[in-house]
Design a protein around this motif. Structure first.
Motif, PDB file in Angstrom:
ATOM      1  N   VAL A  51       0.837  -1.203   0.000  1.00 34.54           N
ATOM      2  CA  VAL A  51       0.000   0.000   0.000  1.00 34.54           C
ATOM      3  C   VAL A  51       0.870   1.250   0.000  1.00 34.54           C
ATOM      4  CG1 VAL A  51      -1.770   1.309   1.239  1.00 34.54           C
ATOM      5  CG2 VAL A  51      -1.884  -1.193   1.170  1.00 34.54           C
ATOM      6  N   HIS A  52       1.835   1.286   0.906  1.00 37.22           N
ATOM      7  CA  HIS A  52       2.758   2.416   1.021  1.00 37.22           C
ATOM      8  C   HIS A  52       4.131   2.021   0.483  1.00 37.22           C
ATOM      9  CE1 HIS A  52       0.072   4.857   3.475  1.00 37.22           C
ATOM     10  NE2 HIS A  52      -0.173   3.801   4.224  1.00 37.22           N
ATOM     11  N   THR A  53       4.888   3.001   0.046  1.00 36.73           N
ATOM     12  CA  THR A  53       6.288   2.822  -0.296  1.00 36.73           C
ATOM     13  C   THR A  53       7.129   3.770   0.541  1.00 36.73           C
ATOM     14  OG1 THR A  53       6.027   4.373  -2.142  1.00 36.73           O
ATOM     15  CG2 THR A  53       5.915   2.021  -2.662  1.00 36.73           C
ATOM     16  N   GLY A  54       8.406   3.481   0.634  1.00 34.59           N
ATOM     17  CA  GLY A  54       9.326   4.331   1.364  1.00 34.59           C
ATOM     18  C   GLY A  54      10.724   4.198   0.795  1.00 34.59           C
ATOM     19  N   ILE A  55      11.589   5.126   1.162  1.00 34.22           N
ATOM     20  CA  ILE A  55      12.966   5.140   0.683  1.00 34.22           C
ATOM     21  C   ILE A  55      13.887   4.864   1.861  1.00 34.22           C
ATOM     22  CG2 ILE A  55      14.761   6.491  -0.459  1.00 34.22           C
ATOM     23  CD1 ILE A  55      12.510   8.236  -1.637  1.00 34.22           C
ATOM     24  N   ILE A  56      14.689   3.802   1.747  1.00 32.66           N
ATOM     25  CA  ILE A  56      15.630   3.410   2.793  1.00 32.66           C
ATOM     26  C   ILE A  56      17.001   3.975   2.448  1.00 32.66           C
ATOM     27  CG2 ILE A  56      16.712   1.481   3.996  1.00 32.66           C
ATOM     28  CD1 ILE A  56      14.257  -0.205   3.342  1.00 32.66           C
ATOM     29  N   MET A  57      17.622   4.649   3.423  1.00 34.56           N
ATOM     30  CA  MET A  57      18.902   5.310   3.193  1.00 34.56           C
ATOM     31  C   MET A  57      19.831   5.083   4.377  1.00 34.56           C
ATOM     32  SD  MET A  57      17.325   8.969   1.928  1.00 34.56           S
ATOM     33  CE  MET A  57      16.264   9.011   3.384  1.00 34.56           C
ATOM     34  N   PRO A  58      21.148   5.074   4.136  1.00 35.28           N
ATOM     35  CA  PRO A  58      22.084   4.993   5.271  1.00 35.28           C
ATOM     36  C   PRO A  58      21.947   6.229   6.145  1.00 35.28           C
ATOM     37  CG  PRO A  58      23.249   5.523   3.235  1.00 35.28           C
ATOM     38  CD  PRO A  58      21.852   5.167   2.842  1.00 35.28           C
ATOM     39  N   ILE A  59      22.011   6.035   7.459  1.00 33.70           N
ATOM     40  CA  ILE A  59      21.840   7.171   8.365  1.00 33.70           C
ATOM     41  C   ILE A  59      22.982   8.170   8.210  1.00 33.70           C
ATOM     42  CG2 ILE A  59      21.859   7.830  10.810  1.00 33.70           C
ATOM     43  CD1 ILE A  59      20.198   5.369  11.400  1.00 33.70           C
ATOM     44  N   VAL A  60      24.198   7.661   8.011  1.00 30.70           N
ATOM     45  CA  VAL A  60      25.354   8.542   7.895  1.00 30.70           C
ATOM     46  C   VAL A  60      26.056   8.293   6.567  1.00 30.70           C
ATOM     47  CG1 VAL A  60      27.557   9.255   8.894  1.00 30.70           C
ATOM     48  CG2 VAL A  60      25.673   8.570  10.398  1.00 30.70           C
ATOM     49  N   SER A  61      26.266   9.342   5.823  1.00 27.11           N
ATOM     50  CA  SER A  61      27.045   9.293   4.593  1.00 27.11           C
ATOM     51  C   SER A  61      27.729  10.640   4.425  1.00 27.11           C
ATOM     52  CB  SER A  61      26.151   9.001   3.378  1.00 27.11           C
ATOM     53  OG  SER A  61      25.287  10.103   3.126  1.00 27.11           O
ATOM     54  N   ALA A  62      28.599  10.729   3.429  1.00 28.47           N
ATOM     55  CA  ALA A  62      29.277  12.001   3.181  1.00 28.47           C
ATOM     56  C   ALA A  62      28.284  13.094   2.795  1.00 28.47           C
ATOM     57  CB  ALA A  62      30.322  11.816   2.082  1.00 28.47           C
ATOM     58  N   GLU A  63      27.139  12.700   2.229  1.00 30.34           N
ATOM     59  CA  GLU A  63      26.169  13.680   1.741  1.00 30.34           C
ATOM     60  C   GLU A  63      25.179  14.123   2.813  1.00 30.34           C
ATOM     61  OE1 GLU A  63      28.254  11.763  -1.187  1.00 30.34           O
ATOM     62  OE2 GLU A  63      26.882  10.751   0.199  1.00 30.34           O
ATOM     63  N   MET A  64      24.877  13.258   3.773  1.00 27.43           N
ATOM     64  CA  MET A  64      23.842  13.583   4.754  1.00 27.43           C
ATOM     65  C   MET A  64      24.025  12.765   6.020  1.00 27.43           C
ATOM     66  SD  MET A  64      21.134  15.252   5.690  1.00 27.43           S
ATOM     67  CE  MET A  64      20.366  15.967   4.220  1.00 27.43           C
ATOM     68  N   ASP A  65      23.930  13.427   7.156  1.00 28.14           N
ATOM     69  CA  ASP A  65      23.832  12.754   8.453  1.00 28.14           C
ATOM     70  C   ASP A  65      22.405  12.972   8.938  1.00 28.14           C
ATOM     71  OD1 ASP A  65      23.896  11.871  11.064  1.00 28.14           O
ATOM     72  OD2 ASP A  65      25.842  12.751  11.518  1.00 28.14           O
ATOM     73  N   TRP A  66      21.572  11.945   8.804  1.00 25.02           N
ATOM     74  CA  TRP A  66      20.159  12.096   9.112  1.00 25.02           C
ATOM     75  C   TRP A  66      19.896  12.289  10.598  1.00 25.02           C
ATOM     76  CZ3 TRP A  66      17.065  13.551   5.511  1.00 25.02           C
ATOM     77  CH2 TRP A  66      17.272  13.136   4.188  1.00 25.02           C
TER      78      TRP A  66
END
Length: 223
Positions: A51-66
């Motif tokens: 029903v829903h979709t989502g985007i899984i991403m690494p918490i820490v990378s050179a581009e973003m620290d979530w």
């Protein structure tokens, strides 16, 4: 009449999700380009529950620290610190107060359909999620990942962070106020399609349903 309107909506959704979205000139890697090398890329996943979709991403990378955007990303869950987050965008009443579809009130559904609703962002936390039919990995260039991450952060209200999480139907997830208006035209899945397109991922022009997103993402070949 309602049946006819529903049929038109479903047909429009199928057509819209099947037509490829134009690739903006600013995207660093065209669709025909070879896969970026490991040092130049980030592996993400696209998840779905049907029903829903989502985007899984690494918490820490050179581009973003979530962790600087979502405080929950830096907290241990059952004694383990997550390595990845999954983000999704949806209607506030549904995400915060509707545990199952059976709990969805008719008045809420009509309000969303006729007037739209206030959105929130749902953040789930994973420890090294494994690829699967419903967890499909993608490798994208770092510049494209940075662009996608920026668009996701800009979807929060206000943009940027950090934000205080809200309490929702799943105690293991965190929920954050988001920008925009949830409508039948701009759904949780069309938001995911938009964010993936920001990352240079080939995607349909309009993806209001989960299937419209997932048909653009190949399942792992080992399955």
């Amino acid at each position: 009449m309602l049946a006819g309107a529903a049929l038109v909506f479903l047909l429009s959704a199928w057509i819209g999700s099947s037509l490829p979205r134009p690739t903006p000139a600013s995207i660093s890697a065209p669709i025909s380009a070879p896969e970026p090398s490991a040092g130049d890329s980030v592996t993400i996943m696209v998840e779905t529950n049907g029903v829903h979709t989502g985007i899984i991403m690494p918490i820490v990378s050179a581009e973003m620290d979530w962790r600087a955007v979502f405080p929950s990303a830096g907290r241990a869950v059952n004694g383990r610190y997550p390595t990845h987050i999954a983000v999704g965008w949806g209607e506030r009443e549904v995400f915060l107060n509707t545990p199952t579809w059976a709990d969805l009130k008719l008045s809420t559904a009509l309000r969303i359909a006729l007037q739209g609703g206030e959105p929130v962002m749902r953040v789930s936390h994973y420890v090294r999620p494994a690829p699967g039919k419903n967890f499909r990995p993608l490798t994208i260039a770092r510049a494209d990942y940075a662009r996608m991450a920026e668009a996701i952060a800009a979807s929060l209200a206000p943009a940027g962070g950090p934000h205080a999480p809200l309490r929702g139907v799943d105690p293991h997830d965190a929920y954050y106020p988001a920008r925009g208006t949830y409508t039948l035209a701009q759904t949780c899945n069309s938001w995911v399609g938009d964010m993936l397109a920001h990352g240079g991922v080939p995607m349909g022009r309009w993806t209001p349903f989960a299937g419209g997103v997932m048909k653009w993402i190949d399942a792992p070949s080992a399955l």
